[in-house]
Design a protein around this motif. Sequence first.
Motif, short mmCIF file in Angstrom:
data_model
loop_
_atom_site.label_atom_id
_atom_site.label_comp_id
_atom_site.label_asym_id
_atom_site.label_seq_id
_atom_site.Cartn_x
_atom_site.Cartn_y
_atom_site.Cartn_z
N GLY A 38 7.79 1.66 6.68
CA GLY A 38 6.84 1.66 7.79
C GLY A 38 5.54 0.98 7.44
N VAL A 39 5.03 1.19 6.22
CA VAL A 39 3.79 0.56 5.81
C VAL A 39 3.97 -0.96 5.72
N GLY A 40 5.11 -1.41 5.20
CA GLY A 40 5.36 -2.85 5.13
C GLY A 40 5.34 -3.50 6.51
N ILE A 41 5.99 -2.86 7.47
CA ILE A 41 6.01 -3.40 8.84
C ILE A 41 4.62 -3.30 9.46
N ALA A 42 3.90 -2.20 9.19
CA ALA A 42 2.57 -2.02 9.76
C ALA A 42 1.60 -3.09 9.26
N VAL A 43 1.67 -3.44 7.97
CA VAL A 43 0.80 -4.49 7.44
C VAL A 43 1.14 -5.83 8.09
N TYR A 44 2.42 -6.09 8.26
CA TYR A 44 2.83 -7.33 8.93
C TYR A 44 2.26 -7.41 10.35
N ILE A 56 3.99 -6.45 -0.30
CA ILE A 56 4.68 -5.78 -1.41
C ILE A 56 3.75 -4.78 -2.09
N CYS A 57 2.49 -5.16 -2.32
CA CYS A 57 1.54 -4.25 -2.97
C CYS A 57 1.25 -3.05 -2.07
N ALA A 58 1.17 -3.27 -0.77
CA ALA A 58 0.96 -2.15 0.16
C ALA A 58 2.16 -1.21 0.15
N MET A 59 3.36 -1.75 0.07
CA MET A 59 4.55 -0.90 0.01
C MET A 59 4.61 -0.14 -1.31
N ALA A 60 4.16 -0.77 -2.40
CA ALA A 60 4.12 -0.07 -3.68
C ALA A 60 3.16 1.11 -3.61
N LEU A 61 2.02 0.94 -2.96
CA LEU A 61 1.07 2.05 -2.78
C LEU A 61 1.68 3.15 -1.92
N ALA A 62 2.40 2.77 -0.86
CA ALA A 62 3.03 3.77 -0.01
C ALA A 62 4.09 4.56 -0.77
N GLU A 63 4.89 3.87 -1.57
CA GLU A 63 5.94 4.55 -2.33
C GLU A 63 5.32 5.45 -3.39
N ALA A 64 4.26 4.98 -4.05
CA ALA A 64 3.59 5.80 -5.06
C ALA A 64 2.95 7.04 -4.45
#
Length: 271
Positions: free
Chosen positions: A199-205, A181-189
Amino acid sequence: MSRNSHNTAGRVPGIASLTRLLARGSYRSASTWVVFSIFTLMALTSAIIAKYTPRILSALADPALAEFMSRNLGEPSWSEAYSGWIKNLNQICIFSVIIVGALRLHSQMGSSEAHMILTRPVKRSSYLLAHVFTLVLTLLATLGITTAIAGVTTRIVFDHAPLFPLLEISGIWLLFALVIICAMALAEATFLSLGATLGVGIAVYVFVSIGGAWHWGSTYTPLGLLSTMSALANASHIPTAIFALKLLSTVFCAGVLLVAAIWRYERRDLC
């Protein structure tokens, strides 16, 4: 106009008030209940599948194979049920969290509505943190309820199943989801793009799933969260120091991502 009216009008909404507002919206959102339904289904079926899958396979197999399975596989136990809960969390539930989380972050952080809200006396850091906190609190409530359901179901199917390993497994998975979630927040920001956030959420997973093969990283960093859950399900011993270091490094990683998201969002042009 009274002094109280001036104070109320000039008050800057804080994280707590924004989170309460967003939490009410999350409670009314259909996507929240879709995710909750998915978690509930997985919680109800983990122990049942673990209990009856070997019998079903033996009934469908030829006699020689059925005899081999009964001799070598043994009777199913709570360990298989908890392993099934882990698979459900990591293979089904996590993707529902990533999809819904990306949709909400993008619709609320990168939309014209966000631009209108942030022209008022609302701090960007508070706005971003409120959305992240709402996602995490919603997930915490969902996971807490469905973990209880999984525990009760496992106790019914398998007598004397310990509940503490299940609580540990769900807690570790929540930290795993927090990092995503924090990685996706950074990507959206950074990009204000649904595709980038998803894509970032899936990539971190994928990165955490594959990175678990690295021994040092799996031992001391968030890359070992998935293997730690499996070890707990199998009642394997984990040294306390290593277990604590892995959890602390995960919290630190999530904190760094969240601070970076705040820093980037405060400098992002939303027009």
